[in-house]
Structure formats: structure tokens, C-alpha cells
Design an enzyme around this catalytic site. Structure first.
Site, PDB file in Angstrom:
ATOM      1  CB  CYS A  31      -0.910  -0.058   1.233  1.00 15.16           C
ATOM      2  SG  CYS A  31      -1.753   1.478   1.630  1.00 15.16           S
ATOM      3  CB  CYS A  34       0.243   1.928   4.058  1.00 20.91           C
ATOM      4  SG  CYS A  34      -1.463   1.387   3.869  1.00 20.91           S
TER       5      CYS A  34
END
Length: 107
Positions: A31, A34
Site C-alpha cells: 500500500c 500506507c
């Protein structure tokens, strides 16, 4: 001091039993957002260590906890106080925006 990793196995002891507010960053290796928010959370953890703990949990390796808290999009951050979710922040944000979201815990 960077945010510490927790797992399905350590979640109850590390998060639910915490005596101060603790933010859990639900993330995954693949991600991008993230990974972008991670150093920001580390900085907040460092600057506000006396008021708020921050831990990270990889949703791919710890699906049980992610499922229990209904994580459907990441990054998702949940603040726990006395074992209960008291705040949810979804998505990567710049540091000032995250600090604004967390103001009640950082004051």
C-alpha cells in the site's frame, strides 16, 4: 522512536490493555499511501510519546484483527482508549491534518 509492530497474538496485551490512548495503524506492504504516512506517524509517536502510543499492524499478516475492526480500506488508523475505539482516521494525510485529527489526545 518509531511506531511498534503488533500482531493478532499481541494486540490485546499491547493495545486493549494500554493505560494511555494508543493509535493503531492498519497497513500493508503493498500500500503506497500506507508507506507515505508511516514516517509521519513515527514522527508523531516520537513528539507525543508521553500522551499517545502508536503501533502498526500489517493487515495481510494479521487478518483476524483487521476483520474484527472492519478494516476495508487502508491506511486506516484507530485510536483506542481503555480498550475501546474512540476515533477512526481513514487515508494518508499530511502531518498537520493528522495532528488536527488527534488534537484531543495530544493536548
Amino acid at each position: 522512536m518509531s511506531a511498534k509492530d503488533v500482531t493478532d497474538a499481541t494486540f490485546a496485551d499491547e493495545v486493549l490493555a494500554s493505560d494511555k490512548p494508543i493509535m493503531v495503524d492498519f497497513w500493508a506492504e503493498w500500500c503506497g499511501p500506507c508507506r507515505a504516512v508511516s514516517p509521519i506517524l513515527d514522527k508523531i509517536a516520537e513528539e507525543h510519546a508521553d500522551k499517545l502510543s502508536i503501533v502498526k499492524i500489517d493487515v495481510d499478516n494479521n487478518p483476524e484483527t483487521a476483520m474484527k475492526y472492519g478494516i476495508t480500506s487502508i491506511p486506516a488508523m484507530k485510536v483506542f482508549k481503555n480498550g475501546e475505539v474512540v476515533k477512526t482516521v481513514i487515508g494518508a494525510k499530511p502531518k498537520p491534518a493528522l495532528e488536527a485529527d488527534l488534537a484531543e489526545f495530544l493536548a
